[in-house]
Scaffold this active site. Structure first.
Site, short mmCIF file in Angstrom:
data_model
loop_
_atom_site.label_atom_id
_atom_site.label_comp_id
_atom_site.label_asym_id
_atom_site.label_seq_id
_atom_site.Cartn_x
_atom_site.Cartn_y
_atom_site.Cartn_z
N ARG A 16 -100.29 -31.57 26.80
CA ARG A 16 -101.54 -30.81 26.69
C ARG A 16 -101.51 -29.60 27.62
O ARG A 16 -101.08 -29.71 28.78
CB ARG A 16 -102.74 -31.70 27.00
CG ARG A 16 -102.90 -32.81 26.00
CD ARG A 16 -104.21 -33.55 26.08
NE ARG A 16 -104.13 -34.78 25.30
CZ ARG A 16 -104.25 -34.86 23.97
NH1 ARG A 16 -104.51 -33.77 23.27
NH2 ARG A 16 -104.12 -36.01 23.34
N ILE A 67 -102.64 -26.94 30.20
CA ILE A 67 -103.45 -27.11 31.40
C ILE A 67 -104.72 -26.27 31.34
O ILE A 67 -105.70 -26.56 32.05
CB ILE A 67 -102.61 -26.76 32.66
CG1 ILE A 67 -103.18 -27.43 33.89
CG2 ILE A 67 -102.49 -25.25 32.85
CD1 ILE A 67 -102.24 -27.39 35.10
N GLU A 94 -96.17 -16.02 28.92
CA GLU A 94 -96.23 -16.20 30.37
C GLU A 94 -95.09 -17.07 30.88
O GLU A 94 -94.59 -16.85 31.99
CB GLU A 94 -97.57 -16.84 30.77
CG GLU A 94 -98.77 -15.97 30.49
CD GLU A 94 -100.09 -16.72 30.71
OE1 GLU A 94 -100.04 -17.90 31.12
OE2 GLU A 94 -101.14 -16.12 30.47
N VAL A 95 -94.73 -18.07 30.11
CA VAL A 95 -93.69 -19.01 30.53
C VAL A 95 -92.46 -18.80 29.64
O VAL A 95 -92.55 -18.95 28.41
CB VAL A 95 -94.18 -20.47 30.46
CG1 VAL A 95 -93.07 -21.42 30.90
CG2 VAL A 95 -95.43 -20.67 31.30
N HIS A 122 -92.03 -22.19 23.46
CA HIS A 122 -93.05 -23.21 23.19
C HIS A 122 -93.88 -22.80 21.99
O HIS A 122 -94.14 -21.61 21.77
CB HIS A 122 -93.95 -23.45 24.40
CG HIS A 122 -94.48 -22.21 25.04
ND1 HIS A 122 -93.72 -21.40 25.85
CD2 HIS A 122 -95.71 -21.63 24.98
CE1 HIS A 122 -94.46 -20.37 26.27
NE2 HIS A 122 -95.66 -20.49 25.75
P1 AMP Z 1 -97.66 -18.44 26.89
O1 AMP Z 1 -98.68 -17.45 27.36
O2 AMP Z 1 -97.47 -18.43 25.40
O3 AMP Z 1 -96.35 -18.33 27.65
O4 AMP Z 1 -98.29 -19.85 27.19
C1 AMP Z 1 -98.05 -20.56 28.37
C2 AMP Z 1 -99.06 -21.68 28.41
O5 AMP Z 1 -98.62 -22.62 29.37
C3 AMP Z 1 -100.46 -21.25 28.81
O6 AMP Z 1 -101.37 -21.58 27.75
C4 AMP Z 1 -100.74 -22.05 30.07
O7 AMP Z 1 -102.08 -22.49 30.17
C5 AMP Z 1 -99.77 -23.20 29.93
N1 AMP Z 1 -99.36 -23.83 31.17
C6 AMP Z 1 -98.92 -23.22 32.31
N2 AMP Z 1 -98.62 -24.13 33.24
C7 AMP Z 1 -98.87 -25.35 32.70
C8 AMP Z 1 -98.76 -26.69 33.18
N3 AMP Z 1 -98.31 -26.97 34.41
N4 AMP Z 1 -99.11 -27.69 32.34
C9 AMP Z 1 -99.55 -27.42 31.10
N5 AMP Z 1 -99.67 -26.18 30.59
C10 AMP Z 1 -99.35 -25.16 31.38
#
Ligand code: AMP
Length: 121
Positions: free
Chosen positions: A35, A37, A101-102, A106
């Site tokens: 899920r 965060i 962001e990550v 995903h």
């Molecule tokens: P994106 O902007 O497509 O890279 O999405 C990255 C997503 O990762 C965002 O929706 C964040 O809320 C989510 N996220 C970041 N850190 C965590 C975490 N530790 N656990 C769960 N989701 C996370």
């Protein structure tokens, strides 16, 4: 080089390895789902490969079974979360303009309410 030392390692790598907590809803040899965060909808789950693929443009034909499996897992989770019948959205953001962001590939699974127009602006 261990995964932990890799410059490609992200917070998602730590979740896969169980080094930081996450609400994991599915995991097998190739894929993990947990899920988000900061949920943007009543159901907001991230489906990720267990291997590091930074962005969708880093995939090759060799990744096609894995990518297909991610889609299947997302569809099954939509069903088990009770959002399949009403409908839902799958999103893959890529790099700066895509809002990524990550940098660990995903798929966002979003649903549980009408999601409105595809783009905010
Ligand atoms: P994106 O902007 O497509 O890279 O999405 C990255 C997503 O990762 C965002 O929706 C964040 O809320 C989510 N996220 C970041 N850190 C965590 C975490 N530790 N656990 C769960 N989701 C996370």
């Amino acid at each position: 080089m261990n995964d932990e030392d890799s410059p490609q390692d992200t917070i998602f790598g730590k979740i896969i390895r169980g080094e930081i907590p996450a609400d994991i809803v599915f995991q097998d040899d190739t894929v993990t789902a947990f899920r988000d965060i900061s949920p943007q909808a009543p159901v907001h789950i991230l489906v990720i490969p267990n291997q590091v693929i930074p962005t969708i443009t880093d995939v090759t034909e060799a990744h096609e079974p894995l990518l297909g499996h991610m889609m299947t897992v997302a569809a099954r989770l939509a069903e088990s979360e009770g959002i399949a019948e009403d409908g839902f959205r799958l999103i893959v953001n890529c790099r700066d303009y895509g809002g990524q962001e990550v940098y660990h590939l995903h798929v966002h699974l979003l649903g549980g309410r009408p999601l409105g127009p595809m783009l905010a602006s």
